[in-house]
Design an enzyme around this catalytic site. Structure first.
Site, PDB file in Angstrom:
ATOM      1  N   SER A   1      24.999  -2.819  44.946  1.00 13.44           N
ATOM      2  CA  SER A   1      24.191  -3.811  44.223  1.00 13.44           C
ATOM      3  C   SER A   1      23.074  -4.354  45.095  1.00 13.44           C
ATOM      4  O   SER A   1      21.933  -4.513  44.644  1.00 13.44           O
ATOM      5  CB  SER A   1      25.075  -4.976  43.757  1.00 13.44           C
ATOM      6  OG  SER A   1      26.079  -4.532  42.895  1.00 13.44           O
TER       7      SER A   1
ATOM      8  N   ASP B   1      33.999  -5.520  38.380  1.00  9.66           N
ATOM      9  CA  ASP B   1      34.295  -4.242  39.041  1.00  9.66           C
ATOM     10  C   ASP B   1      35.608  -4.304  39.814  1.00  9.66           C
ATOM     11  O   ASP B   1      36.453  -3.412  39.712  1.00  9.66           O
ATOM     12  CB  ASP B   1      33.153  -3.841  39.973  1.00  9.66           C
ATOM     13  CG  ASP B   1      31.935  -3.330  39.210  1.00  9.66           C
ATOM     14  OD1 ASP B   1      32.050  -3.139  37.985  1.00  9.66           O
ATOM     15  OD2 ASP B   1      30.883  -3.129  39.826  1.00  9.66           O
TER      16      ASP B   1
ATOM     17  N   ARG C   1      34.792   4.350  40.293  1.00  7.65           N
ATOM     18  CA  ARG C   1      35.796   3.291  40.457  1.00  7.65           C
ATOM     19  C   ARG C   1      37.159   3.704  39.892  1.00  7.65           C
ATOM     20  O   ARG C   1      38.190   3.295  40.413  1.00  7.65           O
ATOM     21  CB  ARG C   1      35.297   1.989  39.848  1.00  7.65           C
ATOM     22  CG  ARG C   1      33.998   1.529  40.481  1.00  7.65           C
ATOM     23  CD  ARG C   1      33.898   0.045  40.730  1.00  7.65           C
ATOM     24  NE  ARG C   1      32.619  -0.269  41.372  1.00  7.65           N
ATOM     25  CZ  ARG C   1      32.398  -0.203  42.673  1.00  7.65           C
ATOM     26  NH1 ARG C   1      33.373   0.148  43.500  1.00  7.65           N
ATOM     27  NH2 ARG C   1      31.208  -0.488  43.170  1.00  7.65           N
TER      28      ARG C   1
END
Length: 434
Positions: free
Chosen positions: A23, A320, A394
């Site tokens: 990010s 997340d 993920r």
């Protein structure tokens, strides 16, 4: 299909230095490209998503010098020199959304597209916001989704812009990062958020990084953001990308499940990432955890049973890292409920459906709702489950934790971790023991 067999493991300990945050990496790359001056970025993540951003910036005329995890970016003073470009951006939401906004006000002719899944991820709310600025953006296929065609428009921010906050915080991030590039006759540019803003910590990251590059944004609650006119992006000279807090969650969970001590370096109390809040969730589940400014250490679970405590948690602030809680819930002493995770459905895959399907493969009873999941752990994990990863990094990293339950697990398409953490499995195996 390629696969990787992991475990069985029963312990995990050691020290790991995290790769840079995805990010932060992609935000900093774009801000450095738009700034005046030269920026040296250190600890830049090397992954599929950052490579996509770097390649796009080079196509747009930005001068970059890369050396390992360091990148020197020569800023463009707010305007890309390339007036036409065809940009393939893979499945990188952190590239597609902010670049769409920056290019919409750049006065050129651009095409933005990606892998098939990216063409299923919504972008309509961002496009609606940009059209309020006068941007000319057309959908090439389905209304509300990439691929996009961007043409020169009559751009100004005289009137407030309204954007929905309940689908993806990246829409607001993209607008905020773009507003300093837009002229306004009213002295300020204003964004109004319609509805509940999800993933607020990601907006905090954006505001803090914009400030590092010389832009102050006035925040009025979470519903109005004001950018005073007359500000320009200025290089801070150098900036270091902190470790990826979402990636930290797998190793912190491993330290709880595998007894530790397992120390994660690169994130801690001083982190600007919301996913560092995963540490608080682990503490609630009974983990022995200590934290410094840029490190976190876990030493197993503080219960005689060795099992985690089940929790009922609103995961809006850590979407997340919440996926890691879902898999850690397999090791809890009862049912865990994760709420407010509707954003999972518009990520790299429909993560709610995928998580429910794969948790059942290892024996869990799962109830999947529109924006929640309830996980009841099995008496014993089912060995040798073949976990599908849905081209989602993920999913692959989360389910590696199953191997710490003393059972082997197969991860299909393990290379999908290249999106954020290409050598994840090597690093995980180095810390795990039978």
């Amino acid at each position: 299909m390629e696969f990787l067999d992991l475990g069985p493991f029963s312990r995990a300990s050691g020290t790991i230095r995290l790769p840079g945050s995805k990010s932060i990496s992609n935000r900093v790359l774009l801000l450095a490209a738009l700034a005046e001056g030269e920026t040296t970025i250190t600890n830049l993540l090397d992954s599929d998503d950052t490579r996509v951003m770097l390649d796009a910036l080079e196509k747009l005329g930005v001068r970059l010098k890369r050396d390992g995890d360091t990148c020197v970016v020569t800023g463009t003073r707010g305007a890309f020199t390339a007036r036409t470009a065809d940009l393939f951006l893979g499945n990188a939401g952190t590239a597609v959304r902010p670049l769409t906004a920056a290019l919409a006000v750049n006065g050129g002719d651009y095409r933005i597209h990606g892998v098939p899944r990216m063409h299923e991820r919504p972008i309509g709310d961002l496009v609606d916001g940009l059209r309020q600025l006068g941007a000319k953006i057309d959908y090439e296929e389905n209304e509300g989704y990439p691929p996009l065609r961007i043409r020169p428009g009559q751009i100004n921010a005289d009137a407030p812009i309204t954007v929905r906050g309940d689908v993806s915080s990246q829409f607001l991030t993209s607008l905020l990062m773009t507003l300093p590039l837009v002229r306004t006759g009213s002295g300020v540019s204003t964004v109004q958020v319609d509805g509940e803003l999800i993933s607020k910590p990601y907006i905090e990251i954006t505001l803090k990084l914009m400030e590092r590059f010389g832009i102050k944004v006035e925040r009025h609650g979470w519903h109005q953001f004001v950018v005073p006119a007359g500000q320009r992006y200025q290089s801070p000279g150098s900036i270091m990308v902190e470790g990826d807090a979402s990636s930290a969650s797998y190793f912190l969970a491993a330290g709880a499940l595998g007894g530790g001590p397992l120390k994660v370096e690169g994130v801690g109390r001083a982190s600007i990432q919301g996913d560092v809040g995963f540490a608080d969730a682990l503490i609630r589940m009974g983990a022995n955890l200590q934290m410094g400014d840029d490190w976190i250490e876990v030493r197993g679970v503080g219960h005689d049973s060795g099992k985690l405590e089940p929790i009922d948690m609103d995961c809006n602030l850590i979407p997340d890292a919440a996926m890691t809680i879902a898999v850690a819930a397999l090791f809890a002493d009862g049912a865990t409920t994760l709420r407010n995770i509707a954003s999972w459905r518009v990520k790299e895959t429909d993560r709610l459906a995928a998580m429910a399907t794969e948790l059942r493969k290892v024996g869990a009873k799962v109830k999947e709702g529109e924006d929640f999941i309830i996980i009841e752990p099995p008496e014993k994990l089912i060995p040798n489950a073949a976990i599908d990863t849905y081209d989602d990094h993920r999913m692959a990293m989360c389910f590696s934790l199953v191997s710490l339950g003393g059972v082997p697990v197969r991860i299909n398409d393990p290379k999908c971790v290249g999106k954020t953490f290409p050598d994840y499995f090597e690093r995980f195996i180095a810390l795990a023991q039978p």
